[in-house]
Design a protein around this motif. Sequence first.
Motif, mmCIF file in Angstrom:
data_model
loop_
_atom_site.group_PDB
_atom_site.id
_atom_site.type_symbol
_atom_site.label_atom_id
_atom_site.label_comp_id
_atom_site.label_asym_id
_atom_site.label_seq_id
_atom_site.Cartn_x
_atom_site.Cartn_y
_atom_site.Cartn_z
ATOM 1 N N PRO A 131 31.993 31.236 41.804
ATOM 2 C CA PRO A 131 32.513 31.929 40.565
ATOM 3 C C PRO A 131 32.665 30.962 39.438
ATOM 4 O O PRO A 131 32.653 29.873 39.594
ATOM 5 C CB PRO A 131 33.928 32.275 40.964
ATOM 6 N N ASP B 186 43.925 32.000 38.330
ATOM 7 C CA ASP B 186 43.080 32.817 38.994
ATOM 8 C C ASP B 186 44.214 33.971 39.742
ATOM 9 O O ASP B 186 45.364 33.533 40.391
ATOM 10 C CB ASP B 186 42.203 32.517 40.372
ATOM 11 N N TYR C 210 31.360 41.517 45.505
ATOM 12 C CA TYR C 210 30.787 40.277 45.368
ATOM 13 C C TYR C 210 29.302 40.747 44.494
ATOM 14 O O TYR C 210 28.649 41.764 44.725
ATOM 15 C CB TYR C 210 30.242 39.751 46.562
ATOM 16 N N ILE D 244 36.344 41.400 41.359
ATOM 17 C CA ILE D 244 34.828 41.238 41.255
ATOM 18 C C ILE D 244 34.635 39.543 41.238
ATOM 19 O O ILE D 244 35.025 38.996 40.347
ATOM 20 C CB ILE D 244 34.485 41.996 39.716
ATOM 21 N N ARG D 245 33.739 39.190 42.239
ATOM 22 C CA ARG D 245 33.687 37.723 42.306
ATOM 23 C C ARG D 245 32.207 37.652 41.999
ATOM 24 O O ARG D 245 31.202 37.881 42.979
ATOM 25 C CB ARG D 245 34.108 37.315 43.817
ATOM 26 N N ALA D 246 31.918 37.363 40.997
ATOM 27 C CA ALA D 246 30.448 37.093 40.547
ATOM 28 C C ALA D 246 30.197 35.473 40.395
ATOM 29 O O ALA D 246 30.900 34.831 40.130
ATOM 30 C CB ALA D 246 30.184 37.746 39.116
ATOM 31 N N ALA E 28 25.314 37.725 32.402
ATOM 32 C CA ALA E 28 26.325 38.354 31.807
ATOM 33 C C ALA E 28 25.963 40.025 31.776
ATOM 34 O O ALA E 28 26.821 40.679 31.939
ATOM 35 C CB ALA E 28 26.980 38.084 30.603
ATOM 36 N N VAL F 250 26.570 41.809 35.132
ATOM 37 C CA VAL F 250 28.233 42.373 35.171
ATOM 38 C C VAL F 250 28.527 43.293 34.392
ATOM 39 O O VAL F 250 29.212 44.237 34.653
ATOM 40 C CB VAL F 250 29.117 40.947 35.036
ATOM 41 N N THR G 1 39.035 43.195 38.064
ATOM 42 C CA THR G 1 39.263 42.108 37.408
ATOM 43 C C THR G 1 38.288 41.071 37.831
ATOM 44 O O THR G 1 37.923 41.109 39.093
ATOM 45 C CB THR G 1 40.478 41.627 38.026
ATOM 46 N N LEU G 2 37.637 40.331 37.135
ATOM 47 C CA LEU G 2 36.621 39.332 37.227
ATOM 48 C C LEU G 2 37.499 37.817 37.771
ATOM 49 O O LEU G 2 38.204 37.496 37.120
ATOM 50 C CB LEU G 2 35.724 38.957 36.159
ATOM 51 N N THR H 150 37.703 34.024 38.741
ATOM 52 C CA THR H 150 37.164 32.823 38.159
ATOM 53 C C THR H 150 37.880 31.701 38.954
ATOM 54 O O THR H 150 38.838 31.641 39.438
ATOM 55 C CB THR H 150 37.408 32.518 36.785
#
Length: 131
Positions: free
Chosen positions: A47, A54, A63, A96-98, A104, A107, A123-124, A126
């Motif tokens: 992330p 977090d 994911y 969301i675990r990107a 970007a 996403v 929620t992203l 981090t």
Amino acid sequence: MTMQFSTPKPRPKAESIVPMINVVFLLLIFFLMTAQIAPPEPFEVTPPTAAAEDPADTGDILYVSAEGEFGFRDLKGDDAIAALSERENANSPLLIRADASVDASVVAGLMPRLAGVGITDATLLTAATGE
């Protein structure tokens, strides 16, 4: 002449280990029933970092890989997005675990697709920076 033998003393009864085995099995069942086993991640994700704290990793997690591939539970791609409409924690925000290296725009393009399956709160996740 007849021989008279004395009756032998009865041997003391050996301790039974059955109750101990029962307790061990009950404890094993208790711990198996109360343990929360997390499903494996569909792919490795690193992330992005942020100064903010977090949120807890509880709830449903979508994911996003470095290549822009989506994964939810054991599903990948469009199947993962479609399965989000049937998630159990519909009232909680989708996490969301990107991957940090994903573009970007991937996403950002995900948001209309999530709205299309009824998800309005996301929620992203981090990683916290070491300040």
